[in-house]
Design a protein around this motif. Sequence first.
Motif, PDB file in Angstrom:
ATOM      1  N   UNK A 415       0.846  -1.195   0.000  1.00  0.00           N
ATOM      2  CA  UNK A 415       0.000   0.000   0.000  1.00  0.00           C
ATOM      3  C   UNK A 415       0.881   1.243   0.000  1.00  0.00           C
ATOM      4  N   UNK A 416       0.690   2.099  -0.984  1.00  0.00           N
ATOM      5  CA  UNK A 416       1.496   3.314  -1.105  1.00  0.00           C
ATOM      6  C   UNK A 416       0.819   4.543  -0.502  1.00  0.00           C
ATOM      7  N   UNK A 417      -0.327   4.342   0.168  1.00  0.00           N
ATOM      8  CA  UNK A 417      -1.081   5.483   0.677  1.00  0.00           C
ATOM      9  C   UNK A 417      -0.464   6.077   1.934  1.00  0.00           C
ATOM     10  N   UNK A 418       0.436   5.323   2.564  1.00  0.00           N
ATOM     11  CA  UNK A 418       1.015   5.784   3.820  1.00  0.00           C
ATOM     12  C   UNK A 418       0.244   5.305   5.032  1.00  0.00           C
ATOM     13  N   UNK A 419      -0.946   4.741   4.811  1.00  0.00           N
ATOM     14  CA  UNK A 419      -1.746   4.195   5.910  1.00  0.00           C
ATOM     15  C   UNK A 419      -1.649   2.679   5.864  1.00  0.00           C
ATOM     16  N   UNK A 420      -0.753   2.109   6.649  1.00  0.00           N
ATOM     17  CA  UNK A 420      -0.491   0.681   6.560  1.00  0.00           C
ATOM     18  C   UNK A 420      -0.886  -0.057   7.831  1.00  0.00           C
ATOM     19  N   UNK A 421      -1.923   0.387   8.481  1.00  0.00           N
ATOM     20  CA  UNK A 421      -2.392  -0.309   9.681  1.00  0.00           C
ATOM     21  C   UNK A 421      -2.710  -1.751   9.326  1.00  0.00           C
ATOM     22  N   UNK A 422      -2.182  -2.681  10.083  1.00  0.00           N
ATOM     23  CA  UNK A 422      -2.433  -4.090   9.805  1.00  0.00           C
ATOM     24  C   UNK A 422      -2.021  -4.915  11.004  1.00  0.00           C
ATOM     25  N   UNK A 423      -2.319  -6.198  10.952  1.00  0.00           N
ATOM     26  CA  UNK A 423      -1.859  -7.124  11.976  1.00  0.00           C
ATOM     27  C   UNK A 423      -0.462  -7.599  11.629  1.00  0.00           C
ATOM     28  N   UNK A 424       0.330  -7.846  12.647  1.00  0.00           N
ATOM     29  CA  UNK A 424       1.672  -8.397  12.423  1.00  0.00           C
ATOM     30  C   UNK A 424       1.817  -9.647  13.276  1.00  0.00           C
ATOM     31  N   UNK A 425       2.554 -10.658  12.798  1.00  0.00           N
ATOM     32  CA  UNK A 425       2.716 -11.886  13.569  1.00  0.00           C
ATOM     33  C   UNK A 425       3.464 -11.617  14.870  1.00  0.00           C
ATOM     34  N   UNK A 426       3.118 -12.381  15.895  1.00  0.00           N
ATOM     35  CA  UNK A 426       3.832 -12.251  17.163  1.00  0.00           C
ATOM     36  C   UNK A 426       5.198 -12.889  17.046  1.00  0.00           C
ATOM     37  N   UNK A 427       6.212 -12.188  17.527  1.00  0.00           N
ATOM     38  CA  UNK A 427       7.578 -12.703  17.532  1.00  0.00           C
ATOM     39  C   UNK A 427       8.033 -12.871  18.972  1.00  0.00           C
ATOM     40  N   UNK A 428       8.470 -14.053  19.306  1.00  0.00           N
ATOM     41  CA  UNK A 428       8.935 -14.321  20.663  1.00  0.00           C
ATOM     42  C   UNK A 428      10.209 -13.534  20.927  1.00  0.00           C
ATOM     43  N   UNK A 429      10.223 -12.664  21.930  1.00  0.00           N
ATOM     44  CA  UNK A 429      11.415 -11.852  22.187  1.00  0.00           C
ATOM     45  C   UNK A 429      12.487 -12.637  22.920  1.00  0.00           C
ATOM     46  N   UNK A 430      13.695 -12.120  22.851  1.00  0.00           N
ATOM     47  CA  UNK A 430      14.786 -12.676  23.649  1.00  0.00           C
ATOM     48  C   UNK A 430      14.617 -12.156  25.074  1.00  0.00           C
ATOM     49  N   UNK A 431      14.609 -13.077  26.042  1.00  0.00           N
ATOM     50  CA  UNK A 431      14.370 -12.681  27.420  1.00  0.00           C
ATOM     51  C   UNK A 431      15.575 -13.022  28.286  1.00  0.00           C
ATOM     52  N   UNK A 432      15.748 -12.229  29.314  1.00  0.00           N
ATOM     53  CA  UNK A 432      16.802 -12.512  30.282  1.00  0.00           C
ATOM     54  C   UNK A 432      16.387 -13.667  31.180  1.00  0.00           C
TER      55      UNK A 432
END
Length: 481
Positions: A415-432
């Motif tokens: 989308x080139x409109x600049x409005x790209x609201x969407x869902x993104x997959x969850x990424x497991x973060x690196x945790x201490x």
Amino acid sequence: MPELLQPSSNIWRTERADEFAIIIDADNYFAATRAAMTSAQKSIFLVGWDFDASITLGRPGKQYDGPSHVGDFLLWLTRKNPELEIRLLLWNPGFLSSWAKVANLPYLLRWKFHRQITVHLDGNHPVGSSHHQKILVIDDAIAFCGGIDVTAGRWDSRPHLDNDPLRKRPNGTSYGPWHDASSLCSGPAAKALGDLCRARWKLAGGEQLAPVNCQRDLSSVEGAISFGSVILGISRTTPAFADQESVSEIERLYVDMIMSAERTIYAESQYFASRIIAQALARRLKEDDGPEVILINPIKADNWLGELAMDTARARLTAGGAPIYVHSKLMIVDDKALRVGSSNFNNRSMRFENECDVAFEAGRDKRLSKQLVQLRDNLLSEHLGVRYDEVTQTISRTESVIAAIEDLREIRKGDQSGNRATLVPYKTPVMSDFQEWLADNEILDPEGPEAVMEPIERRGLLRGLLTIPPKLGMRRTSGLR
């Protein structure tokens, strides 16, 4: 009796709602509650987790009858109707009390001796727990129940613009996009929620209150998604405290809904940190013909404590624009059942906090079944930033909600409109190691009052994986699709 909703198991009671509707986001919710309170004849009962008297109850900048700020608005209502009684029951977290806010203090002083307004701060709960319910009952005839508090930082409209100039706190500071949900009901179901409020009021030290006898017609509510008349179930979580027994109807309802699903489980939640819910979902996902599961979470919690307590647990349980904070608590199973309320997918909501959800199932009513799917797709169109018909057509083409989400996400990337609201997959973060220890031992998200004092070696977020206690009534209910 409906198949899924079972009194004394996963619900407290069922009552007919002459009208039931879902309200998405506080732009619609604040406007609806303002209109309903303006027409109140005898009683307004507000039960909340947080409250800020200085917020605008409605759309910021819009002209309404009466003052815009909710504190002044409530005073105006009493002047307009000398017979009106207003009661506010709010969580009292001690020194963190919402009444410590500078904006609330002038109102607290004015209301303390007010003949028509009474405020109770409720600290009647185990140490570390809270009263998390969000309920508004008007004349025992109209009621709201969901996840939206009448406080700062909640207002937003459904487009969730990156930089909406109306999205400001009372002090003028901006905050990010905020997604939320509540419900509206009328008739006997509203009176039942009034009964719940009266019971809470008495436990908080208030007087025994009689039900309100007031006949009212519910006018149309702008922005509400109406389901018409339904049989509504009310579910609670209540922690054991003093002479009060624990209630875990909400946990049972979640598990029963998950286990009844045949095709799709769609859920929005502020957190994903419940061991029981994760185990139920894992069990269904192990099935060869199990349902698709779509869980909408915020990218991270909105405060350091929530981030530390809940985001780490979520990471342990799952392998362009400004982030939209998902605060709603809603689940739709197939085209058969819906629940919405104050409870999150965390241990606290299942066993440790005071919560209230409402639910209904479509049964054999094809109209309600169709409306449930329409609501799910309506929400997906909001989250994905696409038109509703694009969602429905893509699901029809792919024959999969997850595949449709992935296809529509790919479209949004280009989308080139600049409005790209969407869902993104969850990424497991690196945790201490410390974060993993906090999550695995449920230090900040205990499974009830007894777990607070439980030895560390007996705790465990991952203990008993894929084992669901039989007492939760887990089953696949015949006839649900």
